[in-house]
Scaffold this motif. Structure first.
Motif, short mmCIF file in Angstrom:
data_model
loop_
_atom_site.label_atom_id
_atom_site.label_comp_id
_atom_site.label_asym_id
_atom_site.label_seq_id
_atom_site.Cartn_x
_atom_site.Cartn_y
_atom_site.Cartn_z
N LEU A 61 0.82 -1.21 0.00
CA LEU A 61 0.00 0.00 0.00
C LEU A 61 0.85 1.27 0.00
CD1 LEU A 61 -2.84 -1.05 2.47
CD2 LEU A 61 -2.98 -0.86 -0.02
N SER A 62 1.93 1.25 0.78
CA SER A 62 2.78 2.44 0.84
C SER A 62 3.53 2.65 -0.47
CB SER A 62 3.77 2.34 2.01
OG SER A 62 4.52 1.14 1.94
N THR A 63 3.94 1.56 -1.13
CA THR A 63 4.60 1.69 -2.44
C THR A 63 3.63 2.23 -3.47
OG1 THR A 63 6.02 -0.20 -1.91
CG2 THR A 63 5.94 0.49 -4.20
N LEU A 64 2.37 1.83 -3.37
CA LEU A 64 1.33 2.32 -4.28
C LEU A 64 1.17 3.83 -4.13
CD1 LEU A 64 -0.72 1.10 -6.32
CD2 LEU A 64 -2.38 1.10 -4.46
N ILE A 65 1.16 4.29 -2.88
CA ILE A 65 1.04 5.73 -2.63
C ILE A 65 2.25 6.47 -3.16
CG2 ILE A 65 0.92 7.49 -0.81
CD1 ILE A 65 -0.63 5.42 0.87
N SER A 66 3.44 5.91 -2.92
CA SER A 66 4.67 6.55 -3.37
C SER A 66 4.69 6.68 -4.89
CB SER A 66 5.88 5.74 -2.91
OG SER A 66 7.07 6.34 -3.33
N THR A 67 4.22 5.65 -5.59
CA THR A 67 4.16 5.69 -7.05
C THR A 67 3.29 6.85 -7.53
OG1 THR A 67 4.43 3.28 -7.12
CG2 THR A 67 3.60 4.35 -9.11
N ALA A 68 2.24 7.13 -6.79
CA ALA A 68 1.30 8.17 -7.20
C ALA A 68 1.80 9.59 -6.92
CB ALA A 68 -0.04 7.95 -6.49
N ILE A 69 2.64 9.76 -5.90
CA ILE A 69 3.01 11.12 -5.48
C ILE A 69 4.44 11.52 -5.83
CG2 ILE A 69 1.38 11.02 -3.57
CD1 ILE A 69 3.72 10.58 -1.66
N VAL A 70 5.27 10.58 -6.27
CA VAL A 70 6.70 10.92 -6.46
C VAL A 70 6.91 12.00 -7.50
CG1 VAL A 70 7.01 9.03 -8.13
CG2 VAL A 70 8.98 9.95 -6.89
N ASP A 71 6.13 11.99 -8.58
CA ASP A 71 6.32 12.99 -9.63
C ASP A 71 5.77 14.36 -9.24
OD1 ASP A 71 7.62 11.49 -11.81
OD2 ASP A 71 5.80 10.28 -11.75
N LYS A 72 4.93 14.40 -8.19
CA LYS A 72 4.39 15.68 -7.73
C LYS A 72 5.29 16.31 -6.67
CE LYS A 72 -0.37 14.24 -8.64
NZ LYS A 72 -1.71 13.95 -8.06
N LEU A 73 5.77 15.50 -5.73
CA LEU A 73 6.58 16.03 -4.64
C LEU A 73 8.07 16.02 -4.95
CD1 LEU A 73 4.80 14.42 -1.54
CD2 LEU A 73 4.46 16.68 -2.55
N GLY A 74 8.52 15.06 -5.75
CA GLY A 74 9.94 14.95 -6.07
C GLY A 74 10.67 14.01 -5.14
N ARG A 75 11.77 13.44 -5.61
CA ARG A 75 12.52 12.45 -4.84
C ARG A 75 13.16 13.06 -3.59
NH1 ARG A 75 12.82 11.32 -10.16
NH2 ARG A 75 12.64 9.15 -10.83
N ARG A 76 13.69 14.25 -3.73
CA ARG A 76 14.42 14.88 -2.62
C ARG A 76 13.53 15.06 -1.39
NH1 ARG A 76 18.96 18.16 -1.97
NH2 ARG A 76 18.78 19.75 -0.36
N VAL A 77 12.31 15.56 -1.60
CA VAL A 77 11.38 15.77 -0.49
C VAL A 77 11.08 14.46 0.21
CG1 VAL A 77 9.04 16.48 0.10
CG2 VAL A 77 10.36 17.82 -1.54
N LEU A 78 10.81 13.41 -0.56
CA LEU A 78 10.47 12.12 0.03
C LEU A 78 11.65 11.52 0.78
CD1 LEU A 78 8.35 10.47 -2.83
CD2 LEU A 78 7.55 11.44 -0.68
N LEU A 79 12.84 11.60 0.22
CA LEU A 79 14.02 11.01 0.87
C LEU A 79 14.31 11.69 2.21
CD1 LEU A 79 16.43 10.53 -2.18
CD2 LEU A 79 15.42 8.72 -0.79
N ILE A 80 14.23 13.01 2.25
CA ILE A 80 14.56 13.73 3.48
C ILE A 80 13.46 13.58 4.54
CG2 ILE A 80 14.95 16.02 4.47
CD1 ILE A 80 16.29 16.82 1.84
N SER A 81 12.21 13.82 4.15
CA SER A 81 11.12 13.78 5.13
C SER A 81 10.93 12.38 5.71
CB SER A 81 9.82 14.26 4.47
OG SER A 81 9.47 13.42 3.37
N ASP A 82 10.95 11.37 4.86
CA ASP A 82 10.75 10.01 5.36
C ASP A 82 11.99 9.48 6.07
OD1 ASP A 82 8.10 9.79 4.47
OD2 ASP A 82 8.78 9.38 2.44
N GLY A 83 13.15 10.02 5.75
CA GLY A 83 14.35 9.68 6.51
C GLY A 83 14.22 10.15 7.96
#
Length: 234
Positions: free
Chosen positions: A172-194
């Motif tokens: 489920l979490s991978t499904l969500i990530s697939t949907a939002i990565v192009d909107k938020l960008g990789r950098r935001v996801l890597l830092i915030s989820d880190g």
């Protein structure tokens, strides 16, 4: 060949398929556990289903224009590009592919060039990204999840319960990530989820009461979600 606005999500489809496969395998194991004494044989035997699907899919999978150009079949590559794009005027994109192929072919000693100073940042990132992906601790958490569930009173089925829960969270979490990565960008996801993963690994070493056990399971799920939103697929 992927459109720019979908490229990140499409790149995650491999991870999505992997997590879906893990979840389905866990559900199959959970469903066949009581079919004694041949349940485990059915569980293993059902693996033939995705194997057949992948084999048949490979038969119908066509080449890519880049691959055909690299092997010298330029005209076939152009025709395939026209078919994929649905238009005949693909001159600009086709020329880009030709230029890229010629540029790559002109490079001598490509593996030696990787060690040059100008390529060092890319080399360091290529090594450190997967290294830190493992060092986040995801494997340890997934590995010890059955032990935690057993200590909470799930008994001999602890492994099945933990794998089913974490497998569902992974998918489920991978499904969500697939949907939002192009909107938020990789950098935001890597830092915030880190940051979220760091917070999830703080805790008090104490006896697992019922309430504390529920909290620990919730934190484990949050950690897995953060990993699968960022460091896992990216």
């Amino acid at each position: 060949m992927a459109p720019t606005h979908l490229r990140g999500g499409l790149n995650m489809m491999f991870q999505l398929a992997t997590t879906l496969g893990i979840f389905i395998a866990n559900m199959v194991n959970y469903g066949t556990q009581k079919l004694e004494p041949w349940g485990w044989r059915l569980s293993l035997g059902l693996a033939i289903v995705p194997a057949i699907v992948m084999t048949v899919g490979g038969i119908f999978l066509h080449e890519t224009p880049n691959s055909l150009i690299e092997r010298g079949s330029k005209e076939e590559g152009r025709k395939l590009l026209e078919r994929i794009k649905g238009i005949e005027n693909v001159n600009a994109e086709f020329q880009d592919m030709l230029d890229a192929s010629e540029f790559a072919s002109a490079i001598k000693h490509p593996f030696r060039n990787i060690l040059e100073r100008r390529n060092r940042p890319q080399l360091v990132m290529a090594i450190f990204m997967p290294t830190f992906q493992i060092l986040t601790g995801i494997n340890s958490i997934l590995f010890y999840a059955p032990v935690l569930f057993q200590s909470m009173g799930f008994g001999g089925n602890a492994a099945l319960y933990s794998f089913a829960l974490t497998g569902a969270v992974l998918f489920l979490s991978t499904l969500i990530s697939t949907a939002i990565v192009d909107k938020l960008g990789r950098r935001v996801l890597l830092i915030s989820d880190g940051i979220i993963m760091i917070i999830c690994q703080f805790g008090e070493n104490q006896e697992l009461s019922k309430g504390y056990s529920v909290l620990v399971v919730a934190v484990i799920c949050l950690f897995v979600v953060a990993f699968r939103w960022s460091w896992g697929p990216l």
